[in-house]
Enzyme design. Sequence first.
Site, short mmCIF file in Angstrom:
data_model
loop_
_atom_site.label_atom_id
_atom_site.label_comp_id
_atom_site.label_asym_id
_atom_site.label_seq_id
_atom_site.Cartn_x
_atom_site.Cartn_y
_atom_site.Cartn_z
N CYS A 116 56.15 8.80 39.84
CA CYS A 116 56.44 8.07 41.08
C CYS A 116 56.33 8.96 42.32
CB CYS A 116 57.83 7.42 41.00
SG CYS A 116 59.19 8.59 41.12
N HIS B 252 50.37 25.85 48.58
CA HIS B 252 50.38 25.75 47.12
C HIS B 252 51.74 25.29 46.57
CE1 HIS B 252 46.72 28.67 47.00
NE2 HIS B 252 46.41 27.47 47.42
N GLN C 43 50.09 30.78 51.13
CA GLN C 43 49.72 30.37 49.77
C GLN C 43 50.88 30.65 48.83
OE1 GLN C 43 45.39 31.76 48.90
NE2 GLN C 43 46.10 33.00 50.59
N CYS D 34 63.21 12.57 36.11
CA CYS D 34 63.31 11.77 37.33
C CYS D 34 64.14 10.52 37.02
CB CYS D 34 61.90 11.37 37.77
SG CYS D 34 61.86 10.39 39.28
N ASN E 201 45.71 44.39 54.75
CA ASN E 201 45.63 44.46 53.28
C ASN E 201 45.31 45.91 52.90
OD1 ASN E 201 44.89 44.11 50.51
ND2 ASN E 201 44.28 42.00 50.92
N PRO E 202 46.06 46.49 51.96
CA PRO E 202 45.73 47.87 51.55
C PRO E 202 44.36 47.94 50.87
CG PRO E 202 47.58 47.01 50.24
CD PRO E 202 47.24 45.97 51.27
N THR F 84 46.05 38.61 51.03
CA THR F 84 45.40 37.65 50.12
C THR F 84 44.03 38.18 49.71
OG1 THR F 84 44.56 35.40 49.84
CG2 THR F 84 44.59 36.25 52.10
N SER F 85 43.71 37.95 48.43
CA SER F 85 42.40 38.41 47.94
C SER F 85 41.28 37.48 48.41
CB SER F 85 42.42 38.46 46.40
OG SER F 85 42.75 37.19 45.87
N1 APR Z 1 50.60 44.28 51.76
C1 APR Z 1 49.52 43.50 51.98
N2 APR Z 1 48.66 43.12 51.02
C2 APR Z 1 48.89 43.56 49.77
C3 APR Z 1 50.00 44.38 49.45
C4 APR Z 1 50.87 44.75 50.51
N3 APR Z 1 51.94 45.53 50.31
N4 APR Z 1 49.97 44.64 48.12
C5 APR Z 1 48.88 44.00 47.63
N5 APR Z 1 48.22 43.35 48.62
C6 APR Z 1 47.00 42.52 48.54
C7 APR Z 1 46.04 42.88 47.41
O1 APR Z 1 45.17 43.94 47.81
C8 APR Z 1 45.30 41.56 47.21
O2 APR Z 1 44.16 41.48 48.08
O3 APR Z 1 47.41 41.20 48.24
C9 APR Z 1 46.32 40.51 47.65
C10 APR Z 1 46.88 39.66 46.52
O4 APR Z 1 45.86 38.88 45.98
P1 APR Z 1 46.14 37.77 44.87
O5 APR Z 1 47.01 38.34 43.81
O6 APR Z 1 44.83 37.19 44.47
O7 APR Z 1 47.03 36.69 45.65
P2 APR Z 1 46.59 35.47 46.58
O8 APR Z 1 45.37 35.80 47.36
O9 APR Z 1 47.79 35.04 47.33
O10 APR Z 1 46.21 34.37 45.49
C11 APR Z 1 45.86 33.09 45.91
O11 APR Z 1 45.84 32.27 43.67
O12 APR Z 1 46.77 32.20 41.56
C12 APR Z 1 46.64 31.53 42.75
O13 APR Z 1 48.07 29.89 43.60
C13 APR Z 1 47.98 31.29 43.41
O14 APR Z 1 48.53 31.26 45.76
C14 APR Z 1 47.86 32.00 44.74
C15 APR Z 1 46.35 32.04 44.97
#
Ligand code: APR
Length: 232
Positions: free
Chosen positions: A121, A110, A92, A137, A202-203, A177-178
């Site tokens: 275009c 993304h 992402q 463009c 994920n922490p 990722t959250s």
């Molecule tokens: N290692 C692993 N995970 C981590 C670390 C780390 N060192 N530090 C933080 N995290 C985790 C957090 O606990 C959280 O769950 O990374 C996650 C980040 O979450 P978001 O900020 O929501 O990012 P993401 O899930 O990639 O967001 C998805 O949202 O805003 C849009 O397009 C944007 O691609 C993005 C999408």
Amino acid sequence: MSQHIDPGDYNHIVFFTGAGMSAESGVPTYRGKGGIWGSYSIEEYACQEAFERNPRKVLDFHQKRRRSVLDCEPHEGHRVIAGMPEARVVTQNIDGMHQRAGSKEVIELHGSLWRLRCQSCGFKKEDLGEEYETDRCSCGDRLRPDIIWFGDMLDAVVMSRASEAIRNCDLFISIGTSGTVWPAAGFPDLARKSGAYCIEINPEPSGATSYDRVIEGAAGEALPELFGVSRL
Ligand code: APR
């Protein structure tokens, strides 16, 4: 951490990454403490309406992000992933860190901070510097960052490549990722339904029920440990 993973035990591995993958490189995440959306409003910086209202302001924001990403370096976790060229990376992230670590064929759900696209275009242009080379463009209309902003449709071809890779995988590792932004948030479930062994790193784990194993840790430490790679 016990239970190392041997990539040779799996036919198709997918790494599914979010902003937390780049956190230890110094790239801020979007949500939570220090998150980008805590300081910048989506309505002002990350949607087509914002760009139409004030293109310069939106481009400046993205240039600022480009400069800060160029100051960051991929970490050991990125390198562990790049060391498995047969694995697929579905990200992402728009920061290009996987590619800088050596991963080829990264599926960028993304879009990318390092590409522009014409809103009329459809022409796409790689643009790698701190500042955008041009915002026009050759057809005369504006170029906008080739990023999926809020309210934008995902690219159908990119989405189908990602879904296919996930449907075919037998090991799915989600990192940082959250799991709040759709349709990507549905990928862990898709992997599980396809029969893959699913791991989350994920922490602060997402709490999704799709995972067989949850590693509560940071990407840069957990990935080398998981694969038994000694850190440099
Ligand atoms: N290692 C692993 N995970 C981590 C670390 C780390 N060192 N530090 C933080 N995290 C985790 C957090 O606990 C959280 O769950 O990374 C996650 C980040 O979450 P978001 O900020 O929501 O990012 P993401 O899930 O990639 O967001 C998805 O949202 O805003 C849009 O397009 C944007 O691609 C993005 C999408």
